[in-house]
Write a protein that holds these residues in place. Structure first.
Motif, short mmCIF file in Angstrom:
data_model
loop_
_atom_site.label_atom_id
_atom_site.label_comp_id
_atom_site.label_asym_id
_atom_site.label_seq_id
_atom_site.Cartn_x
_atom_site.Cartn_y
_atom_site.Cartn_z
N PHE A 144 0.85 -1.19 0.00
CA PHE A 144 0.00 0.00 0.00
C PHE A 144 0.89 1.24 0.00
O PHE A 144 2.05 1.18 0.37
CB PHE A 144 -0.95 0.01 1.21
CG PHE A 144 -0.24 0.01 2.54
CD1 PHE A 144 0.03 1.20 3.20
CD2 PHE A 144 0.15 -1.18 3.14
CE1 PHE A 144 0.69 1.20 4.41
CE2 PHE A 144 0.80 -1.19 4.35
CZ PHE A 144 1.07 0.01 4.99
N THR A 145 0.31 2.35 -0.45
CA THR A 145 1.09 3.58 -0.49
C THR A 145 0.76 4.52 0.67
O THR A 145 1.58 5.33 1.06
CB THR A 145 0.88 4.32 -1.82
OG1 THR A 145 -0.52 4.56 -1.99
CG2 THR A 145 1.42 3.50 -2.98
N SER A 146 -0.46 4.42 1.19
CA SER A 146 -0.83 5.23 2.34
C SER A 146 -2.08 4.65 3.00
O SER A 146 -2.71 3.73 2.46
CB SER A 146 -1.08 6.69 1.95
OG SER A 146 -2.19 6.79 1.09
N ILE A 147 -2.41 5.20 4.15
CA ILE A 147 -3.59 4.75 4.91
C ILE A 147 -4.51 5.95 5.06
O ILE A 147 -4.09 7.03 5.48
CB ILE A 147 -3.16 4.24 6.29
CG1 ILE A 147 -2.19 3.06 6.14
CG2 ILE A 147 -4.38 3.83 7.11
CD1 ILE A 147 -1.52 2.65 7.43
N ASN A 148 -5.78 5.75 4.70
CA ASN A 148 -6.76 6.83 4.79
C ASN A 148 -7.97 6.40 5.59
O ASN A 148 -8.29 5.22 5.67
CB ASN A 148 -7.23 7.25 3.39
CG ASN A 148 -6.12 7.83 2.58
OD1 ASN A 148 -5.26 8.53 3.08
ND2 ASN A 148 -6.14 7.53 1.29
N ALA A 149 -8.67 7.38 6.09
CA ALA A 149 -10.00 7.25 6.67
C ALA A 149 -10.16 6.17 7.74
O ALA A 149 -11.05 5.34 7.65
CB ALA A 149 -11.02 7.02 5.54
N PRO A 150 -9.31 6.18 8.78
CA PRO A 150 -9.57 5.22 9.85
C PRO A 150 -10.86 5.63 10.56
O PRO A 150 -11.10 6.81 10.79
CB PRO A 150 -8.37 5.36 10.78
CG PRO A 150 -7.86 6.74 10.53
CD PRO A 150 -8.17 7.03 9.09
#
Length: 181
Positions: A132-138
């Motif tokens: 993955f390149t980033s983590i969004n919307a936890p």
């Protein structure tokens, strides 16, 4: 005349054994929905058991408190002034078992902070999820962890019966009589 010897008095032996068994502690756990988006990742690169391990470590809970992991690929378009790129994002939804609203809020804060500071990313990568390149919307739906028992949740993840500690006492009495003739 010879008198018969008097028999010895009976011998009595008493043994007492006491065993105390601790009852398992338990509090019903309520499932609350949670989700996160892993950008640039596909279903093929996802491993639910690794995700659960990394997420539980991040939230500081037991792995069995994370259930019902589901993934959906979503195409996302990013636009720059030069070109438009098509990217796949992986929306991961799951449930987290909590005891009450207070614990739900603590886990929510811990999870949000971990995403913001990069700890969740580190835990995912250490677990072997690296595509993955980033983590969004936890997101954790803390409102689902209601303390109000008058409005019970119909879906329960785990419930363990609570019983008081039990004590068992066993007394054994042995009487031996010896007769001489």
């Amino acid at each position: 005349t010879t008198e018969a010897p008097t028999p010895p008095p009976p011998t009595t032996t008493a043994t007492t054994t006491t065993t105390t068994t601790e009852a398992p502690s338990s509090v019903p756990k309520l499932p609350i929905r949670a989700s996160v988006t892993l950008t640039g990742m596909t279903k093929d690169a996802f491993d639910a058991s690794k995700f659960i391990a990394a997420t539980a470590k991040t939230m500081q809970i037991k792995t069995q408190d994370i259930t019902d992991v589901k993934v959906v690929e979503v195409e996302a378009t990013t636009t720059s002034t030069r070109r438009s790129l098509l990217m796949t994002n992986l929306e991961v939804s799951f449930k987290v078992a909590v005891q009450n609203m207070e614990q739900a809020m603590e886990i929510n804060d811990r999870f949000g902070d971990a995403v913001e500071k990069g700890l969740f990313e580190t835990n995912l990568k250490e677990a072997g999820i690296t595509s993955f390149t980033s983590i969004n919307a936890p997101n954790l739906n803390v409102s689902e962890a209601q303390d109000d028992t008058s409005n019970p949740t119909t879906e329960m993840i785990t419930t363990t019966n609570t019983a008081a500690p039990t004590t068992t006492t066993t007394t054994t009495t042995t009487t031996t009589t010896t007769t001489t003739t």
